[in-house]
Design a protein around this motif. Sequence first.
Motif, short mmCIF file in Angstrom:
data_model
loop_
_atom_site.label_atom_id
_atom_site.label_comp_id
_atom_site.label_asym_id
_atom_site.label_seq_id
_atom_site.Cartn_x
_atom_site.Cartn_y
_atom_site.Cartn_z
N VAL A 1 0.81 -1.21 0.00
CA VAL A 1 0.00 0.00 0.00
C VAL A 1 0.85 1.27 0.00
CG1 VAL A 1 -2.02 -1.10 1.02
CG2 VAL A 1 -0.31 -0.03 2.52
N TYR A 2 2.14 1.15 0.34
CA TYR A 2 3.04 2.30 0.27
C TYR A 2 3.88 2.25 -1.00
CZ TYR A 2 1.42 2.68 5.00
OH TYR A 2 0.60 2.79 6.09
N ALA A 3 4.28 1.06 -1.42
CA ALA A 3 5.07 0.92 -2.64
C ALA A 3 4.30 1.44 -3.86
CB ALA A 3 5.46 -0.54 -2.85
N VAL A 4 2.99 1.17 -3.90
CA VAL A 4 2.19 1.58 -5.05
C VAL A 4 2.22 3.09 -5.24
CG1 VAL A 4 -0.07 1.79 -3.91
CG2 VAL A 4 0.06 1.11 -6.31
N ARG A 5 2.39 3.83 -4.17
CA ARG A 5 2.46 5.29 -4.28
C ARG A 5 3.69 5.71 -5.07
NH1 ARG A 5 0.48 7.08 1.80
NH2 ARG A 5 -1.30 5.67 1.83
N ALA A 6 4.82 5.09 -4.79
CA ALA A 6 6.04 5.40 -5.53
C ALA A 6 5.92 4.93 -6.97
CB ALA A 6 7.24 4.75 -4.85
N LEU A 7 5.41 3.72 -7.16
CA LEU A 7 5.28 3.18 -8.52
C LEU A 7 4.33 4.01 -9.36
CD1 LEU A 7 5.18 -0.59 -7.55
CD2 LEU A 7 7.16 0.76 -8.29
N ASP A 8 3.20 4.42 -8.77
CA ASP A 8 2.27 5.30 -9.49
C ASP A 8 2.94 6.62 -9.86
OD1 ASP A 8 0.18 3.46 -9.36
OD2 ASP A 8 -0.85 4.47 -7.69
N ALA A 9 3.70 7.18 -8.94
CA ALA A 9 4.34 8.48 -9.20
C ALA A 9 5.34 8.40 -10.35
CB ALA A 9 5.04 8.97 -7.94
N LEU A 10 6.01 7.26 -10.45
CA LEU A 10 7.03 7.11 -11.49
C LEU A 10 6.45 6.73 -12.84
CD1 LEU A 10 9.66 5.23 -9.31
CD2 LEU A 10 9.70 7.64 -10.02
N GLN A 11 5.23 6.19 -12.87
CA GLN A 11 4.65 5.67 -14.11
C GLN A 11 3.48 6.48 -14.64
OE1 GLN A 11 3.59 1.69 -12.99
NE2 GLN A 11 5.70 1.04 -12.73
N ALA A 12 2.70 7.05 -13.76
CA ALA A 12 1.42 7.64 -14.17
C ALA A 12 1.60 8.98 -14.88
CB ALA A 12 0.52 7.81 -12.95
N THR A 13 0.69 9.23 -15.80
CA THR A 13 0.62 10.54 -16.44
C THR A 13 -0.51 11.37 -15.85
OG1 THR A 13 -0.75 9.61 -18.19
CG2 THR A 13 1.63 9.73 -18.60
N SER A 14 -1.45 10.69 -15.16
CA SER A 14 -2.51 11.39 -14.43
C SER A 14 -2.59 10.77 -13.04
CB SER A 14 -3.84 11.28 -15.18
OG SER A 14 -4.23 9.93 -15.29
N PRO A 15 -3.12 11.52 -12.07
CA PRO A 15 -3.14 11.00 -10.69
C PRO A 15 -3.96 9.71 -10.56
CG PRO A 15 -3.58 13.36 -10.71
CD PRO A 15 -3.63 12.88 -12.15
N ALA A 16 -3.39 8.76 -9.81
CA ALA A 16 -4.10 7.53 -9.47
C ALA A 16 -5.01 7.83 -8.28
CB ALA A 16 -3.10 6.44 -9.10
N VAL A 17 -6.11 7.13 -8.20
CA VAL A 17 -7.02 7.23 -7.05
C VAL A 17 -7.25 5.81 -6.56
CG1 VAL A 17 -9.28 7.97 -6.23
CG2 VAL A 17 -8.10 9.31 -7.99
N ARG A 18 -6.78 5.53 -5.32
CA ARG A 18 -6.82 4.15 -4.81
C ARG A 18 -7.34 4.12 -3.38
NH1 ARG A 18 -3.73 0.65 -8.10
NH2 ARG A 18 -2.23 1.70 -9.44
N ILE A 19 -7.86 2.95 -3.01
CA ILE A 19 -8.36 2.72 -1.66
C ILE A 19 -7.64 1.49 -1.10
CG2 ILE A 19 -10.39 2.10 -0.27
CD1 ILE A 19 -12.10 3.44 -2.43
N HIS A 20 -7.31 1.53 0.21
CA HIS A 20 -6.71 0.37 0.86
C HIS A 20 -7.16 0.32 2.30
CE1 HIS A 20 -3.67 2.68 3.16
NE2 HIS A 20 -3.71 3.50 2.14
N ASP A 21 -6.86 -0.79 2.96
CA ASP A 21 -7.23 -0.96 4.37
C ASP A 21 -6.03 -0.89 5.31
OD1 ASP A 21 -5.93 -3.37 3.98
OD2 ASP A 21 -7.70 -4.61 4.28
N GLY A 22 -4.94 -0.35 4.82
CA GLY A 22 -3.71 -0.26 5.59
C GLY A 22 -2.75 -1.40 5.30
N VAL A 23 -3.26 -2.45 4.68
CA VAL A 23 -2.43 -3.62 4.36
C VAL A 23 -2.57 -4.01 2.89
CG1 VAL A 23 -2.03 -6.07 4.86
CG2 VAL A 23 -2.64 -4.51 6.72
#
Length: 141
Positions: free
Chosen positions: A115-137
């Motif tokens: 749930v934290y790694a995806v933030r970095a991966l999205d930042a490095l790959q995305a051209t528009s902001p990602a919108v995601r939901i998680h439960d902490g895990v």
Amino acid sequence: MTLPRHSVSVTGVVVDDQDRVLVIQRRDNGRWELPGGVLELDESIPDGMKREVLEETGVHVEPVRLTGVYKNIKVGVVALVFLARYVSGTPITTDESQAVEWWTVDDVRARMPEVYAVRALDALQATSPAVRIHDGVTLIG
């Protein structure tokens, strides 16, 4: 009746000239994450991100662009994540971080909770902001 409220946090995905990501190991729980924290009432969103990165790493940054919005449905935290440009400073540990390191993308994938790694991966790959939901895990959406 008082309704539950959300907390807003800001996070910086700081990338160096070798395409490595600045990460911290939190002092309170030992988890590896991106630098960030709660936005204060009297500050702008970009200023909050810059302050949090500086407080946790000793590094000055500038926001490049918003790369994602992430909601932890378990604790009601909405995180605004920015790709950030390194400006100056040497990474150091602080009251909030027991380790500060530059990681490759492979390190982020292998060593950071999803749930934290995806933030970095999205930042490095995305051209528009990602919108995601998680439960902490686990990512839910």
